[in-house]
Every structure is written in C-alpha cells, then in structure tokens.
Design a protein around this motif. Structure first.
Motif, PDB file in Angstrom:
ATOM      1  N   UNK A  84     -48.193 -16.886 -25.018  1.00 29.17           N
ATOM      2  CA  UNK A  84     -47.384 -17.828 -25.002  1.00 29.17           C
ATOM      3  C   UNK A  84     -46.044 -17.251 -24.166  1.00 29.17           C
ATOM      4  N   UNK A  85     -45.935 -16.854 -23.140  1.00 32.24           N
ATOM      5  CA  UNK A  85     -44.852 -15.936 -22.547  1.00 32.24           C
ATOM      6  C   UNK A  85     -43.286 -16.459 -23.347  1.00 32.24           C
ATOM      7  N   UNK A  86     -42.249 -15.842 -23.698  1.00 34.08           N
ATOM      8  CA  UNK A  86     -40.967 -15.838 -24.419  1.00 34.08           C
ATOM      9  C   UNK A  86     -40.888 -17.154 -24.156  1.00 34.08           C
ATOM     10  N   UNK A  87     -40.364 -17.100 -22.860  1.00 32.94           N
ATOM     11  CA  UNK A  87     -39.753 -18.390 -22.203  1.00 32.94           C
ATOM     12  C   UNK A  87     -39.838 -20.282 -22.621  1.00 32.94           C
ATOM     13  N   UNK A  88     -41.355 -19.558 -23.066  1.00 32.98           N
ATOM     14  CA  UNK A  88     -42.304 -21.412 -23.114  1.00 32.98           C
ATOM     15  C   UNK A  88     -42.600 -21.494 -24.658  1.00 32.98           C
ATOM     16  N   UNK A  89     -41.997 -21.029 -25.451  1.00 34.12           N
ATOM     17  CA  UNK A  89     -42.179 -21.205 -27.151  1.00 34.12           C
ATOM     18  C   UNK A  89     -41.233 -21.884 -27.628  1.00 34.12           C
ATOM     19  N   UNK A  90     -42.317 -23.124 -28.522  1.00 34.12           N
ATOM     20  CA  UNK A  90     -40.636 -24.035 -28.536  1.00 34.12           C
ATOM     21  C   UNK A  90     -40.882 -23.526 -30.288  1.00 34.12           C
ATOM     22  N   UNK A  91     -40.519 -24.698 -31.302  1.00 37.11           N
ATOM     23  CA  UNK A  91     -39.842 -24.631 -31.848  1.00 37.11           C
ATOM     24  C   UNK A  91     -40.842 -24.009 -33.177  1.00 37.11           C
TER      25      UNK A  91
END
Ligand SMILES: [Cu+2]
Length: 247
Positions: A145-152
């Motif tokens: 997952x790209x860093x911008x798509x990470x969830x909490x």
C-alpha cells in the motif's frame, strides 16, 4: 509484531516457530552455562598452588582427552535437536490445501489451485483476482500500500492492498516460485523463509494454529524495490476458508 526496540523473536503462530524459539533458548542457556563453567575451571586451575597446578602439568593424556571429548559430546548434543528440527520443518503431513506464491519484481501473486472458484471472496475484497475455470484455480496479486493510502494502525511498507487468506488448523502446502529473479517468501511468525527460484517450484509445509493478520517481507535481495514487496497473510478458520474459496 516486531516493533521499534524489539530484541527477541516475534510470537510464533505455528508449532515450528515456537519450537525454533525454544531451541534458540536452549542453545543460549547452554552457551551461558559453558562460558561460566569454563571460565570458572580456568580461573581455578591457574590459581592453584604451583606444586598442584598448571606449572607442573606436562603432556597429560587424560586432560587432553577430557578437553577433546567434552566439547565433542556438547556439539553432538546441540546438533541432534537442530537436525531433528530441520527434518520437522520439511515434513508435510497430508496437506489439505495448496497455495502457490509467486514472487515478481516487486510484488507477490497467489494462486489457490485446489478449488474451482471463490464463492464469497467479495466480502473481504478478495474478488478482484482472476478465476481460471479451465484449470480450476483462482489467483490475485498483492501489492504494497502506498503511504498515502494507509489507514490508521496500518504499518508503512508492511501493509498490502489484499491479504492472502490461509486456513488455520490444517496442513497447508505452500508452493513458491518466481517469474524473474530469486525472491524469498518469509513470514517470521510462521518460522518460514522459502527462497523462490525462477523455473523451480519450492514446497514448504505449514501448519498455522493461530488466527489473525501476519506480515512478512521478501528476504532475498532482488532489486531496487526489494524493500517494498511485503507479504500480508490473514489466517482464518478452515471452515471460513472453505466457504470462501469452495464453489
Ligand atoms: Cu526481494
């Protein structure tokens, strides 16, 4: 999960990983015992009075035999459990499920070949793979997952877009292969590190007895993005797995 500052192994999710950790502890305790014992022996020997100790001991056959025989016995006692463990790690007891993991620069693909088509994959986002009715298999690719798509709560460089489902409580045969260079399918929680080689199929048996989400990484330097092809596995009950995959 290993975290910043972790020193010891992560918790094992398979009997093999727990045995490996136990074996490691046995080796470490043995090393400490022998280090202390030998240090004590040398100190005591050197501190003997001159007429009793080292300065009057020459060509002692019994002493030479002792310091050769004891290390040999120790090495054999350490070798046997390690050798037994290597054999156990290769032992595949009647696998009920086969999963093929294929490494590519720089992602993993999974193929579930024992089942014709997924029935309920949509529930967990596993429906975006490819069904091959002719050969009765289902496959999908897993990307970081790209860093911008990470969830909490998701970990950078370890979170993947789709977790690979694995069944709990039954023997799984993992078949590893590669499409380009050598990769390595490695999940420390399972005690598995399987080098996958282009043109070859590598079999690795696994018995997962803990449910949950587990992460791993490619463990063989495979190119510029080697650090960015993580492995994400979700271990679910084998009933749920059967419902998920079976037609
Ligand atoms: Cu790699």
């Amino acid at each position: 999960m290993s975290e910043f500052g972790s020193v010891f192994f992560c918790d094992g999710a398979t009997p093999i990983m727990r045995s490996l950790v136990n074996l490691y502890h046995i080796y470490c305790y043995n090393m400490i015992y022998f280090l202390v014992g030998i240090s004590f022996f040398i100190t005591a020997f050197v501190r003997m009075a001159p007429h009793q100790g080292w300065c009057v001991t020459f060509h002692s056959q019994s002493l030479e035999f002792t310091w050769t025989a004891i290390p040999i016995a120790v090495l054999i006692s350490l070798l046997l459990p390690g050798y037994k463990m290597v054999i156990q790690m290769d032992e595949c007891v009647n696998p009920l499920c086969t999963v093929k993991a294929t490494g590519s620069q720089w992602f993993w693909s999974y193929e579930y070949g024992d089942y014709a088509a997924p029935a309920a994959m949509g529930e967990k986002g596993w429906d975006s793979g490819v069904i091959h009715p002719a050969v009765g298999s289902y496959s999908f690719s897993q990307y970081m997952k790209a860093e911008s798509d990470l969830e909490l709560g998701e970990l950078r460089n370890l979170a993947v877009d789709k977790l690979a489902p694995f069944p709990e409580g039954i023997w799984v045969r993992l078949l590893g292969s590669s499409t380009d260079v050598i990769h390595s399918w490695s999940v420390p929680f399972f005690g598995v590190k399987s080098d996958v080689i282009p043109g070859r199929i590598i079999e690795t048996p696994m018995f997962l007895d803990e449910m949950g989400t587990f992460s791993g990484q490619c463990a063989e330097l495979c190119g510029v993005n080697h650090a960015f092809m993580p492995i994400g596995v979700e271990v679910i009950s084998h009933h749920a797995f059967t419902r998920l995959i079976k037609p």
